[in-house]
Write a protein that holds these residues in place. Structure first.
Motif, PDB file in Angstrom:
ATOM      1  N   VAL A  15       0.842  -1.200   0.000  1.00 53.79           N
ATOM      2  CA  VAL A  15       0.000   0.000   0.000  1.00 53.79           C
ATOM      3  C   VAL A  15       0.876   1.248   0.000  1.00 53.79           C
ATOM      4  CG1 VAL A  15      -1.710   1.327   1.299  1.00 53.79           C
ATOM      5  CG2 VAL A  15      -1.932  -1.155   1.121  1.00 53.79           C
ATOM      6  N   GLU A  18       2.335   1.750  -3.430  1.00 54.75           N
ATOM      7  CA  GLU A  18       1.301   2.185  -4.385  1.00 54.75           C
ATOM      8  C   GLU A  18       0.951   3.659  -4.197  1.00 54.75           C
ATOM      9  OE1 GLU A  18      -2.052  -0.428  -3.982  1.00 54.75           O
ATOM     10  OE2 GLU A  18      -0.891  -2.175  -4.600  1.00 54.75           O
ATOM     11  N   ARG A  19       0.934   4.102  -2.961  1.00 54.61           N
ATOM     12  CA  ARG A  19       0.563   5.491  -2.674  1.00 54.61           C
ATOM     13  C   ARG A  19       1.683   6.491  -2.945  1.00 54.61           C
ATOM     14  NH1 ARG A  19      -2.692   4.385   2.917  1.00 54.61           N
ATOM     15  NH2 ARG A  19      -4.590   3.639   1.919  1.00 54.61           N
ATOM     16  N   THR A  20       2.939   6.076  -2.668  1.00 57.67           N
ATOM     17  CA  THR A  20       4.041   7.035  -2.720  1.00 57.67           C
ATOM     18  C   THR A  20       5.025   6.798  -3.857  1.00 57.67           C
ATOM     19  OG1 THR A  20       5.476   5.748  -1.251  1.00 57.67           O
ATOM     20  CG2 THR A  20       3.925   7.306  -0.211  1.00 57.67           C
ATOM     21  N   SER A  33      -2.562  -5.741   4.644  1.00 57.19           N
ATOM     22  CA  SER A  33      -3.448  -4.572   4.656  1.00 57.19           C
ATOM     23  C   SER A  33      -4.884  -5.054   4.819  1.00 57.19           C
ATOM     24  CB  SER A  33      -3.308  -3.808   3.341  1.00 57.19           C
ATOM     25  OG  SER A  33      -3.833  -4.590   2.276  1.00 57.19           O
TER      26      SER A  33
END
Length: 174
Positions: A15, A18-20, A33
């Motif tokens: 996660v 994927e976000r950063t 997650s």
């Protein structure tokens, strides 16, 4: 021997990436997650009970058309892998075996921000695994000092480990 490598469900580090787009702030041994926890049930059911799989290409493996017929289940000692394997073991009615030589490159590590080097960490100890994963056969040597307890693994070391793992599985299962 038909050998399947099954990747763990989505982890907190997945996660984060994927976000950063990078791994600053990653966990050394992340939990699954929320999505990962939802993924493991259907994946385990498919692997244990998948029947009549329709091939999507003419090169599909014929032996998988009647299901996977798993006979053994080995897992990394990484928490995300153990959680995923535990669900598969329940669904397939298998006794899972934890191995310290079955994991991603690096082992248990975190980046030291001052030196920018990957620093190996101990990882969970035997009591943690016995309490959380009583259905697993654990390595006999695993003690309270943690299962990793060494520097971060290099790519060269991971390649040698992978070769030894495949050789051991071939010797055990043909």
């Amino acid at each position: 021997m038909q050998l399947y490598f099954i990747r763990h469900a989505q982890s907190n580090n997945n996660v984060l990436y994927e976000r950063t787009g990078y791994s600053v702030g990653r966990e050394a041994d992340p939990e699954l997650s929320e999505l990962g926890r939802r993924q493991i049930g259907p994946a385990a059911d498919f692997l244990a009970n998948g029947r009549g799989i329709t091939p999507t290409t003419r090169d599909a493996e014929a032996q998988n058309l009647a299901g996977f017929r798993l006979t053994h289940l080995y897992s990394s000692l990484m928490v995300r892998a153990m959680d995923t394997a535990a669900a598969i073991a329940r669904a397939a009615q298998l006794a899972p075996i934890a191995r310290d030589d079955l994991h991603e490159v690096g082992g248990i590590w975190l980046l030291n921000p001052d030196t920018e080097e990957n620093v190996g960490l101990p990882g969970p100890a035997r009591a943690f695994f016995e309490a959380r994963y009583p259905q697993f056969t654990l390595p006999a040597w695993l003690n309270e000092e943690g299962w990793w307890n060494r520097p971060a693994e290099t790519f060269a070391e991971s390649y040698e480990r992978a070769q030894n793992l495949v050789a051991d599985l071939s010797a055990r299962h043909g």
